[in-house]
Scaffold this motif. Structure first.
Motif, PDB file in Angstrom:
ATOM      1  N   GLY A  64       0.815  -1.207   0.000  1.00  0.00           N
ATOM      2  CA  GLY A  64       0.000   0.000   0.000  1.00  0.00           C
ATOM      3  C   GLY A  64       0.851   1.261   0.000  1.00  0.00           C
ATOM      4  N   TRP A  65       0.188   2.416  -0.025  1.00  0.00           N
ATOM      5  CA  TRP A  65       0.907   3.683   0.024  1.00  0.00           C
ATOM      6  C   TRP A  65      -0.009   4.781   0.546  1.00  0.00           C
ATOM      7  N   VAL A  66       0.586   5.922   0.892  1.00  0.00           N
ATOM      8  CA  VAL A  66      -0.172   7.069   1.383  1.00  0.00           C
ATOM      9  C   VAL A  66      -0.387   8.049   0.232  1.00  0.00           C
ATOM     10  N   GLU A  67      -1.638   8.349  -0.051  1.00  0.00           N
ATOM     11  CA  GLU A  67      -2.016   9.307  -1.087  1.00  0.00           C
ATOM     12  C   GLU A  67      -2.461  10.600  -0.413  1.00  0.00           C
ATOM     13  N   THR A  68      -1.895  11.716  -0.834  1.00  0.00           N
ATOM     14  CA  THR A  68      -2.228  13.008  -0.249  1.00  0.00           C
ATOM     15  C   THR A  68      -3.740  13.249  -0.280  1.00  0.00           C
ATOM     16  N   THR A  97       1.729   2.460  -9.027  1.00  0.00           N
ATOM     17  CA  THR A  97       2.316   2.746  -7.722  1.00  0.00           C
ATOM     18  C   THR A  97       2.432   1.468  -6.900  1.00  0.00           C
ATOM     19  N   SER A  98       1.514   0.533  -7.106  1.00  0.00           N
ATOM     20  CA  SER A  98       1.582  -0.755  -6.412  1.00  0.00           C
ATOM     21  C   SER A  98       2.904  -1.461  -6.685  1.00  0.00           C
ATOM     22  N   VAL A  99       3.325  -1.450  -7.937  1.00  0.00           N
ATOM     23  CA  VAL A  99       4.584  -2.093  -8.335  1.00  0.00           C
ATOM     24  C   VAL A  99       5.774  -1.346  -7.748  1.00  0.00           C
ATOM     25  N   HIS A 100       5.720  -0.028  -7.797  1.00  0.00           N
ATOM     26  CA  HIS A 100       6.837   0.775  -7.311  1.00  0.00           C
ATOM     27  C   HIS A 100       7.042   0.611  -5.813  1.00  0.00           C
ATOM     28  N   ARG A 101       5.952   0.451  -5.078  1.00  0.00           N
ATOM     29  CA  ARG A 101       6.092   0.250  -3.637  1.00  0.00           C
ATOM     30  C   ARG A 101       6.764  -1.091  -3.328  1.00  0.00           C
ATOM     31  N   LEU A 146      10.441  -1.467  -1.218  1.00  0.00           N
ATOM     32  CA  LEU A 146      10.669  -2.322  -0.059  1.00  0.00           C
ATOM     33  C   LEU A 146      11.772  -3.341  -0.329  1.00  0.00           C
ATOM     34  N   LEU A 147      11.782  -3.925  -1.519  1.00  0.00           N
ATOM     35  CA  LEU A 147      12.820  -4.899  -1.856  1.00  0.00           C
ATOM     36  C   LEU A 147      14.213  -4.286  -1.807  1.00  0.00           C
ATOM     37  N   LEU A 148      14.311  -3.016  -2.215  1.00  0.00           N
ATOM     38  CA  LEU A 148      15.613  -2.362  -2.338  1.00  0.00           C
ATOM     39  C   LEU A 148      15.975  -1.512  -1.120  1.00  0.00           C
ATOM     40  N   GLY A 149      15.104  -1.488  -0.135  1.00  0.00           N
ATOM     41  CA  GLY A 149      15.400  -0.725   1.069  1.00  0.00           C
ATOM     42  C   GLY A 149      15.308   0.771   0.889  1.00  0.00           C
ATOM     43  N   TYR A 150      14.486   1.218  -0.063  1.00  0.00           N
ATOM     44  CA  TYR A 150      14.330   2.649  -0.315  1.00  0.00           C
ATOM     45  C   TYR A 150      13.271   3.236   0.615  1.00  0.00           C
ATOM     46  N   PRO A 151      13.373   4.530   0.926  1.00  0.00           N
ATOM     47  CA  PRO A 151      12.347   5.171   1.763  1.00  0.00           C
ATOM     48  C   PRO A 151      10.989   5.183   1.060  1.00  0.00           C
ATOM     49  N   GLU A 152       9.936   5.244   1.847  1.00  0.00           N
ATOM     50  CA  GLU A 152       8.585   5.330   1.293  1.00  0.00           C
ATOM     51  C   GLU A 152       8.180   6.783   1.135  1.00  0.00           C
ATOM     52  N   PRO A 153       7.950   7.239  -0.102  1.00  0.00           N
ATOM     53  CA  PRO A 153       7.458   8.600  -0.284  1.00  0.00           C
ATOM     54  C   PRO A 153       5.937   8.649  -0.126  1.00  0.00           C
ATOM     55  N   VAL A 154       5.407   9.849  -0.037  1.00  0.00           N
ATOM     56  CA  VAL A 154       3.967  10.075  -0.144  1.00  0.00           C
ATOM     57  C   VAL A 154       3.680  10.355  -1.619  1.00  0.00           C
ATOM     58  N   TYR A 155       2.448  10.078  -2.055  1.00  0.00           N
ATOM     59  CA  TYR A 155       2.084  10.261  -3.458  1.00  0.00           C
ATOM     60  C   TYR A 155       0.962  11.280  -3.599  1.00  0.00           C
ATOM     61  N   ALA A 156       0.992  12.014  -4.711  1.00  0.00           N
ATOM     62  CA  ALA A 156      -0.061  12.978  -5.029  1.00  0.00           C
ATOM     63  C   ALA A 156      -0.313  12.907  -6.530  1.00  0.00           C
ATOM     64  N   HIS A 157      -1.308  12.126  -6.917  1.00  0.00           N
ATOM     65  CA  HIS A 157      -1.645  11.968  -8.337  1.00  0.00           C
ATOM     66  C   HIS A 157      -2.697  13.013  -8.736  1.00  0.00           C
ATOM     67  N   HIS A 158      -2.445  13.684  -9.828  1.00  0.00           N
ATOM     68  CA  HIS A 158      -3.368  14.749 -10.252  1.00  0.00           C
ATOM     69  C   HIS A 158      -4.258  14.277 -11.399  1.00  0.00           C
ATOM     70  N   PRO A 159      -5.446  14.881 -11.554  1.00  0.00           N
ATOM     71  CA  PRO A 159      -6.317  14.559 -12.680  1.00  0.00           C
ATOM     72  C   PRO A 159      -5.640  14.887 -13.999  1.00  0.00           C
ATOM     73  N   LEU A 160      -6.157  14.303 -15.073  1.00  0.00           N
ATOM     74  CA  LEU A 160      -5.583  14.492 -16.402  1.00  0.00           C
ATOM     75  C   LEU A 160      -6.434  15.441 -17.237  1.00  0.00           C
TER      76      LEU A 160
END
Length: 281
Positions: free
Chosen positions: A152-156, A208-212, A216-230
């Motif tokens: 999962g992830w945090v969406e603004t 974003t599911s894949v990127h998260r 985790l596999l690579l030990g990278y920090p978890e960012p917050v996400y903000a997806h905008h409309p198109l």
């Protein structure tokens, strides 16, 4: 939101258009002081041309959306991406695949959340055929088992969003032509540049599911996400270079000011939002 680092990360496969302006404004407006970055995602040597890269940078400067910070160009960093791939291969999280696109389509049992075909696992189960160019795929089942399930992830503005990486199947992390992939490079670069708020369009929300998983596999920090409309075209499809979106340089040639072009992009987005619901979660 003070102190956040964000990025606008276009691919130079054509000229900048109004959809890009919205993405750049979205990133800049969410950034903390001096926290707005630009990255050129140019790993595709066929479609990403130096002509478009320079035009993109010129247009961003004219729009007032080019930061003074150094611009990272992915095409200059292939060795670092290959090192990441090596780490994943050594952990037996990747496997080689020689299936053609047609073979994948014929054997696939469905579509991933982003509309791509789900790989049926042919080469994972039986090994790749001899004498064919190979891609490298992430063994998603093994990866999810290693990180303890869907992250999962945090969406603004929405809170924590449940992910569905398993629904993508074994995604490609190293393509035949470039030896890398968007998923791999964007995840690595966001961590390397200390991006703590990933801003991008809703078309990238599903992946974003894949990127998260990769984070985790690579030990990278978890960012917050903000997806905008198109911004949508008259046909209801995403405004893009492929659908004939008018280039910013064309608007410049018509005599519009940078302020007018920015306003035009915002109006186009408002009109699109009026006809589309982008609610998430």
């Amino acid at each position: 939101m003070a102190g956040l680092l964000t990025r606008f990360a276009p691919s130079p496969t054509g000229y900048l258009h109004l959809g890009h302006v919205i993405s750049a404004l979205h990133a800049r407006d969410h950034a903390g002081p001096d926290g707005y970055r630009v990255r050129i995602e140019d790993i595709d040597p066929v479609r990403c041309l130096p002509l478009y890269t320079q035009a993109l940078l010129d247009d961003l400067a004219w729009l007032g959306l080019l930061p003074p910070a150094p611009i990272r160009r992915q095409s200059e960093h292939f060795p670092s991406y290959h090192l990441v791939l090596t780490r994943l291969k050594e952990r037996r999280l990747l496997y080689p695949c020689g299936c053609t696109r047609q073979e994948v389509a014929d054997a696939s049992h469905g579509y991933a959340p982003d509309g791509s075909r789900i790989y049926p696992g042919t080469c994972r189960d039986h090994g790749p055929p001899e004498g064919r160019p190979l891609v490298w795929r992430l063994d998603m089942g093994r990866a999810l088992a290693e990180i303890g399930g869907e992250p999962g992830w945090v969406e603004t503005g929405k809170g924590r969003i449940g992910s569905e990486a398993a629904a993508f199947g074994d995604v490609v992390l190293a393509r035949r032509d470039t030896g890398v992939s968007y998923h791999l490079c964007v995840t690595h670069d966001d961590a390397l540049e200390n991006i703590d708020l990933v801003t991008r369009g809703m078309d990238l929300f599903p992946v974003t599911s894949v990127h998260r998983v990769l984070q985790l596999l690579l030990g990278y920090p978890e960012p917050v996400y903000a997806h905008h409309p198109l911004i949508l075209g008259a046909d209801g499809r995403k405004l893009s270079k492929r659908t004939g979106a008018e280039a910013i340089r064309g608007l410049r040639a018509q005599g519009l000011s940078a302020r007018e072009v920015r306003a035009l992009a915002c109006r186009a987005l408002e009109e699109s939002q009026a006809q589309t619901d982008y609610s998430v979660g």
